[in-house]
Write a protein that holds these residues in place. Structure first.
Motif, PDB file in Angstrom:
ATOM      1  N   LYS A 133      35.258  35.692  32.084  1.00 43.42           N
ATOM      2  CA  LYS A 133      34.760  36.437  32.996  1.00 43.42           C
ATOM      3  C   LYS A 133      35.486  37.270  32.206  1.00 43.42           C
ATOM      4  N   SER A 134      34.496  38.459  32.553  1.00 41.21           N
ATOM      5  CA  SER A 134      34.958  39.862  31.626  1.00 41.21           C
ATOM      6  C   SER A 134      35.690  40.980  32.524  1.00 41.21           C
ATOM      7  N   ALA A 135      36.520  42.067  31.644  1.00 40.47           N
ATOM      8  CA  ALA A 135      36.222  42.884  32.550  1.00 40.47           C
ATOM      9  C   ALA A 135      36.162  44.088  33.391  1.00 40.47           C
ATOM     10  N   GLY A 136      36.216  43.800  34.794  1.00 44.70           N
ATOM     11  CA  GLY A 136      35.417  44.471  35.646  1.00 44.70           C
ATOM     12  C   GLY A 136      34.931  43.123  36.435  1.00 44.70           C
ATOM     13  N   ASP A 137      34.879  42.283  36.463  1.00 43.97           N
ATOM     14  CA  ASP A 137      34.824  40.957  37.024  1.00 43.97           C
ATOM     15  C   ASP A 137      35.931  40.696  38.173  1.00 43.97           C
ATOM     16  N   SER A 138      35.308  40.520  39.269  1.00 43.83           N
ATOM     17  CA  SER A 138      36.223  39.585  40.413  1.00 43.83           C
ATOM     18  C   SER A 138      36.521  38.478  40.589  1.00 43.83           C
ATOM     19  N   PHE A 139      37.372  38.017  41.402  1.00 43.84           N
ATOM     20  CA  PHE A 139      37.093  36.766  41.215  1.00 43.84           C
ATOM     21  C   PHE A 139      37.819  35.746  42.681  1.00 43.84           C
ATOM     22  N   GLU A 140      37.336  34.646  43.017  1.00 44.34           N
ATOM     23  CA  GLU A 140      38.535  34.983  43.788  1.00 44.34           C
ATOM     24  C   GLU A 140      39.557  33.179  43.452  1.00 44.34           C
ATOM     25  N   PHE A 141      41.105  32.769  43.988  1.00 39.25           N
ATOM     26  CA  PHE A 141      41.414  32.123  43.274  1.00 39.25           C
ATOM     27  C   PHE A 141      41.923  31.388  44.665  1.00 39.25           C
ATOM     28  N   GLN A 142      42.223  29.554  45.012  1.00 38.11           N
ATOM     29  CA  GLN A 142      42.429  29.087  45.295  1.00 38.11           C
ATOM     30  C   GLN A 142      44.551  28.896  45.170  1.00 38.11           C
ATOM     31  N   ALA A 143      45.298  29.677  45.550  1.00 39.62           N
ATOM     32  CA  ALA A 143      46.540  29.507  45.340  1.00 39.62           C
ATOM     33  C   ALA A 143      47.007  28.971  45.843  1.00 39.62           C
ATOM     34  N   PRO A 144      48.543  27.995  45.742  1.00 36.04           N
ATOM     35  CA  PRO A 144      48.779  27.590  46.775  1.00 36.04           C
ATOM     36  C   PRO A 144      49.135  28.018  48.049  1.00 36.04           C
ATOM     37  N   ASN A 145      49.674  29.232  48.057  1.00 33.10           N
ATOM     38  CA  ASN A 145      50.002  29.828  49.321  1.00 33.10           C
ATOM     39  C   ASN A 145      48.809  30.489  49.715  1.00 33.10           C
ATOM     40  N   GLY A 146      47.723  29.730  49.335  1.00 34.95           N
ATOM     41  CA  GLY A 146      46.198  30.463  50.389  1.00 34.95           C
ATOM     42  C   GLY A 146      45.748  31.388  49.305  1.00 34.95           C
ATOM     43  N   THR A 147      44.273  31.868  49.941  1.00 40.07           N
ATOM     44  CA  THR A 147      43.273  32.081  48.970  1.00 40.07           C
ATOM     45  C   THR A 147      43.834  33.800  48.041  1.00 40.07           C
ATOM     46  N   ARG A 148      43.564  33.920  47.009  1.00 41.30           N
ATOM     47  CA  ARG A 148      43.922  35.001  46.384  1.00 41.30           C
ATOM     48  C   ARG A 148      42.453  36.224  46.140  1.00 41.30           C
ATOM     49  N   ASN A 149      42.342  36.539  46.121  1.00 42.27           N
ATOM     50  CA  ASN A 149      40.952  37.924  45.385  1.00 42.27           C
ATOM     51  C   ASN A 149      41.688  38.598  44.261  1.00 42.27           C
ATOM     52  N   TYR A 150      41.099  38.553  43.124  1.00 41.75           N
ATOM     53  CA  TYR A 150      41.809  39.279  41.748  1.00 41.75           C
ATOM     54  C   TYR A 150      40.441  40.308  41.275  1.00 41.75           C
ATOM     55  N   GLU A 151      40.745  41.860  41.274  1.00 41.70           N
ATOM     56  CA  GLU A 151      39.835  42.030  39.828  1.00 41.70           C
ATOM     57  C   GLU A 151      40.698  42.262  38.125  1.00 41.70           C
ATOM     58  N   ILE A 152      39.603  42.130  37.292  1.00 39.86           N
ATOM     59  CA  ILE A 152      40.313  42.388  36.621  1.00 39.86           C
ATOM     60  C   ILE A 152      39.680  43.324  36.161  1.00 39.86           C
ATOM     61  N   THR A 153      40.811  44.425  35.400  1.00 41.31           N
ATOM     62  CA  THR A 153      41.225  45.205  35.045  1.00 41.31           C
ATOM     63  C   THR A 153      41.152  46.053  33.992  1.00 41.31           C
ATOM     64  N   GLY A 154      41.689  45.042  32.851  1.00 41.38           N
ATOM     65  CA  GLY A 154      41.673  44.832  31.660  1.00 41.38           C
ATOM     66  C   GLY A 154      41.495  43.500  30.812  1.00 41.38           C
ATOM     67  N   VAL A 155      40.713  43.151  29.949  1.00 43.91           N
ATOM     68  CA  VAL A 155      41.273  42.175  29.264  1.00 43.91           C
ATOM     69  C   VAL A 155      41.117  43.166  27.408  1.00 43.91           C
ATOM     70  N   ARG A 156      42.069  42.086  26.496  1.00 44.91           N
ATOM     71  CA  ARG A 156      42.540  42.596  25.014  1.00 44.91           C
ATOM     72  C   ARG A 156      42.790  41.558  24.495  1.00 44.91           C
ATOM     73  N   TYR A 157      43.344  41.827  23.216  1.00 40.86           N
ATOM     74  CA  TYR A 157      43.435  41.004  21.829  1.00 40.86           C
ATOM     75  C   TYR A 157      44.435  41.400  21.222  1.00 40.86           C
ATOM     76  N   GLU A 158      45.828  41.085  21.162  1.00 39.35           N
ATOM     77  CA  GLU A 158      47.217  42.009  20.484  1.00 39.35           C
ATOM     78  C   GLU A 158      46.339  41.641  18.625  1.00 39.35           C
ATOM     79  N   VAL A 159      46.940  42.739  18.065  1.00 41.18           N
ATOM     80  CA  VAL A 159      46.716  42.993  16.295  1.00 41.18           C
ATOM     81  C   VAL A 159      48.018  41.477  15.486  1.00 41.18           C
TER      82      VAL A 159
END
Length: 159
Positions: A133-159
């Protein structure tokens, strides 16, 4: 057999632990065993048995670390250049679309994973849901305590 991935930073952390175990902990335990042995009867010597148990734990951990470091494929995350796409080693910033809570995780190898430090295993269901996935994408995740909806607000790679 595929070599398990590990970040360069994770490999350094494990090497540091290995050096500490071999250089400080192992000699300390050997000295504790020798001291406990000097107290005489080993059958009822709790100090001796505790020290031997600790020695077994330390030797097991040394073996585990040596094996992991010798088999791992150490990946320099700074060289991946994946942009805003999520791959192994990415630090991903997420916003829970329901609660607004913001969290950040780095996707790392199995042995270096530590949820208290926000390091999640590449083989975990959550990391697998993030990979590709990429920054800006939203996705649904089936967690043990129910469905969670997340938006990816940032992606970075540490130097």
């Amino acid at each position: 057999m595929k070599r398990p991935p590990m970040t360069k930073k994770g490999a350094e952390r494990l090497r540091s632990e290995l050096d500490r175990l071999k250089g400080k902990e192992r000699p300390r335990i050997i000295a504790a065993i020798a001291e406990a042995r000097a107290h005489g009867d080993l059958k009822e010597n709790a100090e001796y048995h505790a020290a031997r148990e600790m020695q077994g734990f330390i030797e097991g951990r040394i073996n585990e670390l040596e094996a992991a470091l010798s088999h791992a494929e150490v990946i320099d995350v700074a060289r991946l250049n994946a942009g805003s796409r999520i791959v192994f080693g990415a630090i991903v910033e997420l916003a829970d679309e329901d609660s607004g809570e913001e969290v950040s995780y780095q996707i790392v190898g199995d042995l270096e994973a530590d949820i208290k430090q926000s390091l999640i295993s590449v083989s975990s269901p959550f990391a697998r849901a993030l990979i590709g996935k990429s920054a800006g994408d939203s996705f649904e995740f089936q967690a043990p305590n129910g469905t969670r909806n997340y938006e990816i607000t940032g992606v970075r790679y540490e130097v």
